[in-house]
Structures are given as structure tokens and as C-alpha cells.
Design an enzyme around this catalytic site. Structure first.
Site, PDB file in Angstrom:
ATOM      1  CE  LYS A 161      -7.920   8.859  -1.818  1.00 18.18           C
ATOM      2  NZ  LYS A 161      -8.876   9.380  -0.834  1.00 18.18           N
ATOM      3  CG  ASP A 204      -0.277  -0.119   2.522  1.00 17.24           C
ATOM      4  OD1 ASP A 204       0.735   0.581   2.716  1.00 17.24           O
ATOM      5  OD2 ASP A 204      -0.730  -0.897   3.379  1.00 17.24           O
ATOM      6  CG  MET A 247      -5.075   6.927   8.710  1.00 25.15           C
ATOM      7  SD  MET A 247      -6.002   5.398   8.435  1.00 25.15           S
ATOM      8  CE  MET A 247      -6.352   4.886  10.132  1.00 25.15           C
TER       9      MET A 247
END
Length: 454
Positions: free
Chosen positions: A270, A248, A382
């Protein structure tokens, strides 16, 4: 990488060596060992050069260097005690698009001769790009002590087997598993070291007749928060044995550099211009790759069981009967705080640590009342985009606006940056940081200045 590592076949190829002293002697020994056709140009020579010439091993030319000496050469080596002469050799070689090694002057050279660990046909070269040759030599000595002399015999034995292995096993994964079994064999290496080829053939034949395991597996590996040095030894071993690595966005480039070069890499994170791969799709990728009999490493930033959704992936594997294992990693809270000089606990300030996901909703599902309590450290993962909401909720539930806070951006990497302030400024501080960033809130943050070392 300022210098491209390359092994050259110099057998029966002409090499010009300029210089006839002790340094040139060392270069000549290496060139002769490599089978090169060595021409030596100098105004005087040490005695070994005359011995080599008498034995027909090389050609001497007693003269000052001249550009025509480079005619027909593949490589030039300047090993005189004259900076001017060495520069001339380098300049004329470059004009002919010929590589030139200049002893003790990497700035003048287009090629470097590294320190070598010789277990022919296995060769290990170590270079510091000319900056620290003594360090390279010391490292070579350490490696020399670690590697047994018979490794060369094992490598030569494997070389002779390559055509048969290629014709016997159709898939690259099968061939790699066979080679791993051969190189890890507890008796084959010693048998070859003893010169018992008959027994070595018997052991090798048994390896060909053994079935190769076809069942795939998945290893969930925590890659740590960024610094490749924080990857565990077991994690390193796993990514170097993988057929496929699924990774990731939070896995650093430095860690990815350690992955086996021929392993397939599948990015599922992402990034700008791309949508995040849904968790269900990631689960399916793991199932499909392992179902093909591959050794799959699912590489996650930090620790896979701390806000990494690792358990969800293992549930999918377990439900499909795919074998799996887990290699924990250093989580971002531990790595980022340590590299910022912020202790997560301290007898005088914090007796507990709370790791909290920053994905909070405006109506809030978190226990803000307890999160706002004193004598603890909060670490929000996050949380950058929710910084304003975190600030509002903590202040509303009684936390002091003067509570120290720190935002650690790209933690533990060479790009690490810390933005510090107090809780009443958190929303504004978040606009000064970029993702990925970790938010640390607590009295321990005030210890950062006297304790930071990174």
C-alpha cells in the site's frame, strides 16, 4: 551514485597521457594492457617510457601540454606533479566534451580510474570516488585473494558458448539456469584451469543434454526492518537468484538495490494513491508466477511469520503443490529496539516481551488486563492510528500513566527517529510520528538515553 561505473573499449583508440613520471608510468601500463594507442606528453620521461617507445608501444612528445595535443583523442589523463597543468588538461578536455582523469584530484576529473581485479575477460573495478584510494586498494587485495586465477578461462569458455545457449534455450529463465549449472559445476572450472579442452567439451555437452528443472518454487524471505545490513546472508542469496521478486511497502529501497537487476519486480503493498493488493490476489500472483516455472521470492519487511501473513501464503502454495521454503528475517521489534538503545528484556524491569498487532477494535479483542501487567515489554506493530485506543485501554486496566513509551519511526534506517514520552502522552506523541512506526511500552524504555548508540 555520484560516479557512473563504465568499462570502455580502448583498443586502437588514441589516449593522451600528460606526464612522464612514476605516476604516469602506472597509468601507461594499464593503457597499454588495454590496447590503447597511447600518446605521452611531458618535458621529461622516466626510462620505461623510452623503452616502450623503442618497442613501438607508444608515442612520446617532449613538450609542454598544449590543447592541440587532444586532437583525435578519446580520453585524456593528467598525471603531472603540477596542479596548474592538470587543471589545464581537464579544462580543455571538458571544452571538447572529452572525459579526463586527473590523478589524485577527483574534483578536477570527469573520469576515475578504479582499482582493478583482472581475470580477463572478467573484470572487477573498485572505486571510492577518489575519497579513500587506500581503502579501494585494500579491498582489491582481499578480492584478489578470494578469486582463483582460472575464473578468466571459465568466463572465456562461457563467452564462446553464448550463441549456442541462446539458440538452445528460448526463455531467459532457462538460459540463466543453464549458466548457473555451468558455473557451479564442480569439475569444469578445474578442467579448464588444467588446459584440458577436450574434457571440458565433454562436460559441457553433458550439461546441454541434462533436462532443466521446469517446476517453479517460492521462497518466503524476511527482508528485516530496513537497514540492508540486517538482511541475512541466505536472504541475500535468494533475492540474487530470483526470477521474480514480489515485495511490499515495508521493504526498504536499500534492500531492493540488492535484488538481481534483471529480476521482475512486482509491488503488492500500500502506498499513497494506490490501494493495498488483497491477500487473495497476492496468493494468486505467487501461484501464477511459480506455475510458469519461475523462481519466486516473496520479500516481506521484518520477519514473514510475525504479523506478515506469511503462513497464509504458504497455505495457498501448499494446497496447490508448489514447493516453498522460508528464510526468516530480523523482526522490527528486535531491530528497532536495538537501534534505539532499548533492551526488550532486563533482569530488573522486564522478564517477558509481547508482540502485539496494533489493529485493535474499539470493543477490543485483546487481553488488555494481562497486557497492562508490570515487568514486561509491549511492542505494538501497526499501532500508530490506534495509539489513542491503546493508551485508553492500558490506562483503564491499571497501567501507570507514567509508564515510559517510545515510537520508533523508520526504524534501523538512516531516517530513524524516536519520539519518547510516557503512556499518558501516547495519543499526542503519535501525531508527531509517521508510518511506519513501532510503539514500545515498558520500563526498559527509560534505559534508552544511556544505551542508545544509533
Amino acid at each position: 551514485m555520484n560516479w557512473f561505473p563504465l568499462f570502455c573499449d580502448l583498443r586502437h583508440k588514441t589516449v593522451l597521457l600528460v606526464g612522464g613520471g612514476a605516476v604516469a608510468e602506472r597509468k601507461a601500463r594499464l593503457l597499454l594492457k588495454a590496447g590503447a594507442d597511447v600518446r605521452v606528453c611531458a618535458t621529461h620521461f622516466s626510462s620505461p617510457f623510452y623503452e616502450w617507445q623503442q618497442a613501438g608501444k607508444l608515442t612520446l612528445r617532449e613538450a609542454r601540454f598544449s590543447p592541440e595535443h587532444l586532437d583525435g583523442c578519446w580520453l585524456a589523463i593528467a598525471a603531472t606533479d603540477s596542479h596548474e597543468v592538470n587543471q589545464q588538461v581537464s579544462d580543455y578536455a571538458s571544452a571538447r566534451q572529452m572525459f579526463c582523469n586527473v590523478v589524485d584530484a577527483p574534483a578536477q576529473a570527469s573520469a576515475i580510474m578504479p582499482s582493478v581485479v583482472d581475470r580477463s575477460p572478467l573484470m572487477i573495478a573498485i572505486s571510492s570516488a577518489g575519497d579513500a584510494p587506500v581503502m579501494a586498494r585494500l579491498l582489491r587485495e582481499k578480492i584478489e585473494a578470494l578469486l582463483p586465477q582460472h575464473l578468466g578461462k571459465v568466463a572465456a569458455w562461457a563467452g564462446a558458448l553464448r550463441p549456442r545457449v541462446k539458440s538452445t534455450f528460448n526463455e531467459a529463465g532457462q538460459r540463466r539456469r543453464f549458466w548457473e549449472k555451468l558455473f557451479h559445476h564442480d569439475r569444469l572450472a578445474q578442467t579448464l584451469a588444467n588446459g584440458d579442452d577436450k574434457q571440458a567439451e565433454k562436460l559441457t555437452e553433458a550439461l546441454f543434454n541434462e533436462p532443466l528443472a521446469q517446476q517453479g518454487e517460492v521462497v518466503l524471505v524476511g527482508a528485516g526492518p530496513g537497514d540492508a545490513g540486517l538482511l541475512t546472508l541466505k536472504g541475500l542469496q535468494q533475492i540474487q537468484q530470483a526470477d521474480v521478486v514480489v515485495y511490499d511497502r515495508l521493504v526498504s529501497e536499500e534492500v531492493l538495490e540488492l535484488v538481481r537487476r534483471d529480476a521482475e519486480r512486482i509491488f503488492v503493498g500500500k502506498r499513497a494513491g494506490y490501494h493495498c493488493v488483497p491477500q487473495e490476489a497476492i496468493n494468486q500472483i505467487l501461484l501464477e508466477q511459480a506455475g510458469q516455472g519461475k523462481r519466486v521470492v516473496r520479500l516481506k519487511g521484518g520477519d514473514p511469520f510475525i504479523f506478515g501473513r506469511g503462513a497464509e501464503e504458504l497455505e495457498a502454495l501448499s494446497g496447490s503443490g508448489i514447493p516453498f521454503s522460508v528464510v526468516p528475517g530480523i523482526t522490527a521489534a528486535s531491530g528497532c529496539s536495538a537501534y534505539s538503545g532499548i533492551p526488550l528484556t532486563h533482569r530488573d524491569y522486564a522478564q517477558s516481551v509481547r508482540l502485539v498487532t496494533g489493529h485493535v477494535q474499539k470493543n477490543g479483542e485483546l487481553d488488555w488486563q494481562n497486557l497492562a501487567a508490570e515487568r514486561q515489554t509491549l511492542v505494538f506493530y501497526m499501532g500508530l492510528t490506534q495509539a489513542a485506543e491503546i493508551q485508553r485501554q492500558l490506562l483503564a486496566h491499571g497501567m501507570s500513566g507514567g509508564m515510559p513509551v517510545a515510537l520508533v519511526e523508520n526504524g534501523t534506517s538512516t531516517r530513524q527517529r524516536v519520539v519518547a514520552g510516557q503512556l499518558s502522552e501516547l495519543a499526542e506523541l503519535a501525531t508527531q510520528a509517521q508510518s511506519p512506526s513501532l510503539i514500545i511500552i515498558g520500563r526498559v524504555v527509560a534505559l534508552r538515553e544511556p544505551l542508545r548508540w544509533f
